[in-house]
Write an enzyme that holds these catalytic residues in place. Structure first.
Site, PDB file in Angstrom:
ATOM      1  N   ASP A  12      46.442 -12.816  24.760  1.00  0.00           N
ATOM      2  CA  ASP A  12      47.184 -12.698  26.020  1.00  0.00           C
ATOM      3  C   ASP A  12      47.374 -11.197  26.229  1.00  0.00           C
ATOM      4  OD1 ASP A  12      49.094 -12.462  28.004  1.00  0.00           O
ATOM      5  OD2 ASP A  12      50.702 -13.433  26.875  1.00  0.00           O
ATOM      6  N   LYS A  73      47.622  -1.951  32.923  1.00  0.00           N
ATOM      7  CA  LYS A  73      46.884  -3.139  33.381  1.00  0.00           C
ATOM      8  C   LYS A  73      46.947  -3.257  34.909  1.00  0.00           C
ATOM      9  CE  LYS A  73      46.762  -8.125  32.945  1.00  0.00           C
ATOM     10  NZ  LYS A  73      47.451  -9.316  32.469  1.00  0.00           N
ATOM     11  N   GLU A 178      46.236 -17.465  32.743  1.00  0.00           N
ATOM     12  CA  GLU A 178      47.431 -17.511  31.896  1.00  0.00           C
ATOM     13  C   GLU A 178      48.170 -18.850  31.986  1.00  0.00           C
ATOM     14  OE1 GLU A 178      49.431 -13.903  32.952  1.00  0.00           O
ATOM     15  OE2 GLU A 178      47.856 -12.705  32.029  1.00  0.00           O
ATOM     16  N   ASP A 204      55.659 -18.709  35.347  1.00  0.00           N
ATOM     17  CA  ASP A 204      55.493 -17.560  34.435  1.00  0.00           C
ATOM     18  C   ASP A 204      55.996 -16.286  35.103  1.00  0.00           C
ATOM     19  OD1 ASP A 204      54.659 -15.496  32.821  1.00  0.00           O
ATOM     20  OD2 ASP A 204      52.583 -16.149  32.643  1.00  0.00           O
TER      21      ASP A 204
HETATM   22  P1  ADP Z   1      53.891  -9.667  30.641  1.00  0.00           P
HETATM   23  O1  ADP Z   1      53.182 -10.964  30.490  1.00  0.00           O
HETATM   24  O2  ADP Z   1      53.980  -9.182  32.044  1.00  0.00           O
HETATM   25  O3  ADP Z   1      53.425  -8.617  29.688  1.00  0.00           O
HETATM   26  P2  ADP Z   1      56.129 -10.860  29.257  1.00  0.00           P
HETATM   27  O4  ADP Z   1      55.979 -12.303  29.562  1.00  0.00           O
HETATM   28  O5  ADP Z   1      55.876 -10.410  27.874  1.00  0.00           O
HETATM   29  O6  ADP Z   1      55.396  -9.943  30.304  1.00  0.00           O
HETATM   30  O7  ADP Z   1      57.626 -10.497  29.658  1.00  0.00           O
HETATM   31  C1  ADP Z   1      58.069  -9.198  29.611  1.00  0.00           C
HETATM   32  C2  ADP Z   1      59.289  -9.086  30.466  1.00  0.00           C
HETATM   33  O8  ADP Z   1      60.283  -9.993  30.001  1.00  0.00           O
HETATM   34  C3  ADP Z   1      59.884  -7.696  30.393  1.00  0.00           C
HETATM   35  O9  ADP Z   1      60.170  -7.230  31.694  1.00  0.00           O
HETATM   36  C4  ADP Z   1      61.171  -7.922  29.616  1.00  0.00           C
HETATM   37  O10 ADP Z   1      62.178  -7.048  30.052  1.00  0.00           O
HETATM   38  C5  ADP Z   1      61.518  -9.348  29.981  1.00  0.00           C
HETATM   39  N1  ADP Z   1      62.397  -9.961  28.997  1.00  0.00           N
HETATM   40  C6  ADP Z   1      62.155 -10.175  27.686  1.00  0.00           C
HETATM   41  N2  ADP Z   1      63.230 -10.735  27.092  1.00  0.00           N
HETATM   42  C7  ADP Z   1      64.178 -10.879  28.065  1.00  0.00           C
HETATM   43  C8  ADP Z   1      65.521 -11.384  28.080  1.00  0.00           C
HETATM   44  N3  ADP Z   1      66.118 -11.817  26.976  1.00  0.00           N
HETATM   45  N4  ADP Z   1      66.200 -11.360  29.256  1.00  0.00           N
HETATM   46  C9  ADP Z   1      65.619 -10.885  30.371  1.00  0.00           C
HETATM   47  N5  ADP Z   1      64.372 -10.394  30.425  1.00  0.00           N
HETATM   48  C10 ADP Z   1      63.653 -10.394  29.277  1.00  0.00           C
HETATM   49 MG    MG Z   2      52.401 -12.732  30.465  1.00  0.00          MG
END
Ligand code: ADP
Ligand code: MG
Length: 642
Positions: A12, A73, A178, A204
């Protein structure tokens, strides 16, 4: 182990975080990085000596904001002039310029030299890191991967991801969307309870994108019915609101604009990210940042309610694609069996509340890990394609759809759709073209992708000249254009001219993409960086790492200690000051007693922290601490001890 070209991993490749999984021992294993974390920041940094990827890059971000690259990205497969690119650049501390063919180029300083990288190269470094983590975990070389892409990635973005994988030395077996990957994780989790057809909405919300997909699952067949979303909405936007809020507060309280300093802004952003996460679990959190700007400490707090107020319009916007997705699928919300939460930002309670309200109070499905489910599904798909999977999953069939409409330009710059968006793939569609009125060779075939009615607003995928054309009356179909999309989502366009039987295949315009020669060069460069990194590691070796860790541990430990001591001493002094305020006319003995008491308290706090004799010698003698700083209330300055 070696089947169909060896083991394959599932990646991912996220905007914020990436995650890698592999099918082993009849199940998916999510692979931790060297810090033990199961997700790795998609962040790359360049220093005067190093080239860092993941957590190590994030850790030094505040010290090195101009050379710490995140969110790259978002640049992949886009042009510099793209409004989304322009808006991103305006918020990033690092520099991006326009390169050849308007390719966005990230400008950094590495080992004292200015260098430019494409987003594909930066993301290839992240992919290489994921590959190496898997190799270290499995103890074997890994060449093949299933890589996930957002449902909205257009052909250029998919191609860019493929380029990044090529540079990283990874062969992409398949791209999967995804949400489809997350649905696989969900499907396997719920396998025992899935009876008949289930309609599942995958929601998502990640760092910068929102993807909503509606799938039906029936007997191992996953069919995407519809997708909707927002390519510019996610956790980072919520962070921005918090950052702006505190910048204003700092302005009000301290009359200073901290945005003038990239490092201060970056530090504030890091604290905001962590405050936001904390607010998903508590209703209030404090923020204390030492020396944030021009030596000023910033201490404040924020409640969950305030955070929600700051973001309410964005949170509401996060619900719009849900409605749209149902509309596209022509389904009623009552027919949805499960709403599955994916992506880090779905941990935000307000998001969950709004979603739940939309679905009339329905319980949301939180049983799959929102950070790992996409990599999980990719790993399952990788196992199926490499022949590793067991009977639990090998019959699993993904029925994907086209994320965007595909078509060609017809008279007047009109987009004539040949394969509508959300068409199940693989697919083959044909269009008969009537001959043009002027009897001119209808020579130019231009293929576009997008939803707008005018081709100029869509993305051109390629074009070619059809030099010979038959002469017959207008309206008779003579040219057949055939769009053929395989199960990987790869589009093949061919044109048959009926009278001559001549067939032409489209040659996609390479503008903005890498040629195979480019890739070769970039692979070599990547190898060179890798070799340099290894050389560097060897040169400095274990000893350096130990020494660096020791210094880091001490420095961070000391920072915390200073903060604690400062707070305790401050409280003690504050008590005395309050006493003074209320006892201006006290007797000499009382003042003396109070002074003695305060000294003892301070002595105790400091001695307890730094050892006996460490406190400023109140009776004179050698000061380890700058007592004038103490006296002026500026806090402690630790000076060198001989
Ligand atoms: P991506 O797929 O875009 O890389 P992710 O699914 O890994 O993103 O999510 C990352 C986002 O989730 C970040 O903006 C992070 O701040 C947010 N995030 C992670 N944990 C929490 C939480 N406990 N509360 C709110 N936001 C969160
Ligand atoms: Mg993601």
């Amino acid at each position: 182990m070696e089947k169909n070209g060896g083991i394959a991993i599932g990646i991912d490749l996220g905007t914020k975080y990436s995650c890698v999984g592999v099918w082993q021992h009849d199940q998916v294993e999510i692979i931790p990085n060297e810090h033990g974390n199961r997700t790795t920041p998609s962040c790359v940094a360049f220093t005067h000596s190093d080239h860092l990827i993941g957590d190590a890059a994030v850790d030094q971000a505040a010290l090195n904001p101009l050379n710490t690259i995140f969110d790259s990205k978002r640049l992949m497969g886009r042009r510099y002039s793209d409004p989304s690119v322009q808006s991103d650049i305006s918020l990033w501390p690092f520099k991006v310029v326009s390169g050849p063919n308007e390719k966005p180029m990230i400008v950094i300083t590495y080992k004292g030299e200015a260098k430019q990288f494409t987003a594909e190269e930066i993301m290839s470094m992240v992919l290489r890191k994921m590959k190496e983590m898997a190799e270290a975990y499995l103890g074997t070389a890994v060449k093949n991967a299933v890589v996930t892409v957002t449902t909205f990635s257009n052909s250029f973005q998919r191609q860019a991801t493929k380029d990044a994988a090529d540079i990283a030395g990874l062969n992409v077996l398949r791209f999967i969307n995804e949400p489809t990957a997350a649905a696989i994780a969900y499907g396997l989790d719920k396998k025992a309870t899935i009876v008949g057809e289930k309609n599942v909405l995958i929601y998502d919300l990640g760092g910068g994108t929102l993807d909503v997909s509606l799938l039906t699952i029936e007997e191992n067949i996953f069919e995407v019915k519809a997708t909707a979303g927002d390519t510019h909405l996610g956790g980072e936007d919520f962070n921005n609101r918090l950052v702006n809020h505190f910048v204003q507060e700092f302005k009000r309280k301290c009359k200073k604009d901290l945005t003038r300093n990239a490092r201060s802004l970056r530090r504030l952003r890091t604290y905001c990210e962590s405050a936001k996460r904390t607010l998903s679990y508590t209703v209030k959190t404090a923020i204390e940042i030492d020396y944030l700007y021009e030596g000023i400490d910033f201490c404040t707090s924020i409640t969950r309610t305030r955070f929600e107020e700051l973001n309410m319009d964005l949170f509401r916007k996060c619900m719009e694609p849900v409605e749209k997705c149902l509309r596209i699928a022509k389904m009623d919300k009552g027919t949805i069996h499960d709403v599955v939460l994916v992506g880090g930002s779905t941990r935000i309670p307000k998001i969950q509340q709004l979603l739940q309200e939309f679905f009339n109070g329905k319980e949301l499905c939180k049983s799959i890990n929102p950070d790992e489910s996409v990599a999980y599904g990719a790993a399952v798909q990788a196992a199926i394609l490499s022949g590793e999977a067991n009977e639990k999953v090998q019959d699993l069939l993904l029925l994907d759809v086209t994320p965007l409409s595909l078509g060609m330009e017809t008279a007047g710059g009109v987009m004539t759709v040949i394969v509508p968006r959300n068409t199940r793939i693989p697919t083959k569609k044909e269009l008969f073209l009537p001959k043009r009125e002027d009897n001119e060779p209808a020579g130019l075939i231009q293929v576009f992708e997008g939803e707008r009615t005018r081709t100029r607003d869509n993305i051109m995928l390629g074009k070619f000249e059809l030099s010979t054309i038959s002469h017959s009356s207008r309206g008779v179909p003579e040219i057949t254009v055939c769009f053929d999309i395989d199960e990987k989502g790869v589009l093949d366009v061919s044109v048959v001219e009926k009278t001559t039987g001549q067939t032409k295949k489209i040659t996609l315009n390479n503008k903005g993409r890498f040629s195979s020669k480019d890739i070769e060069k970039l692979v070599q460069e990547a190898e060179m960086y890798k070799a340099e990194d290894e050389e560097q590691k060897k040169k400095v070796g274990e000893k350096r790492i130990r020494a660096k860790n020791a210094l880091e541990n001490f420095a961070y430990g000391m920072k915390k200690t200073i903060r604690d001591v400062k707070m305790k001493v401050y409280n003690a002094v504050e008590q005395s000051v309050q006493w003074l305020d209320g006892n201006q006319s006290a007797q000499a003995e009382e003042f003396e007693y109070k002074l003695k008491e305060l000294k003892e308290k301070c002595n105790f706090i400091i001695a307890k922290t730094y050892g006996p004799g460490a406190a400023p010698n109140m009776a004179g003698g050698k000061d380890k601490y700058n007592s004038s700083a103490c006296a002026s209330g500026e806090g402690f300055k630790i000076e060198e001890v001989d």
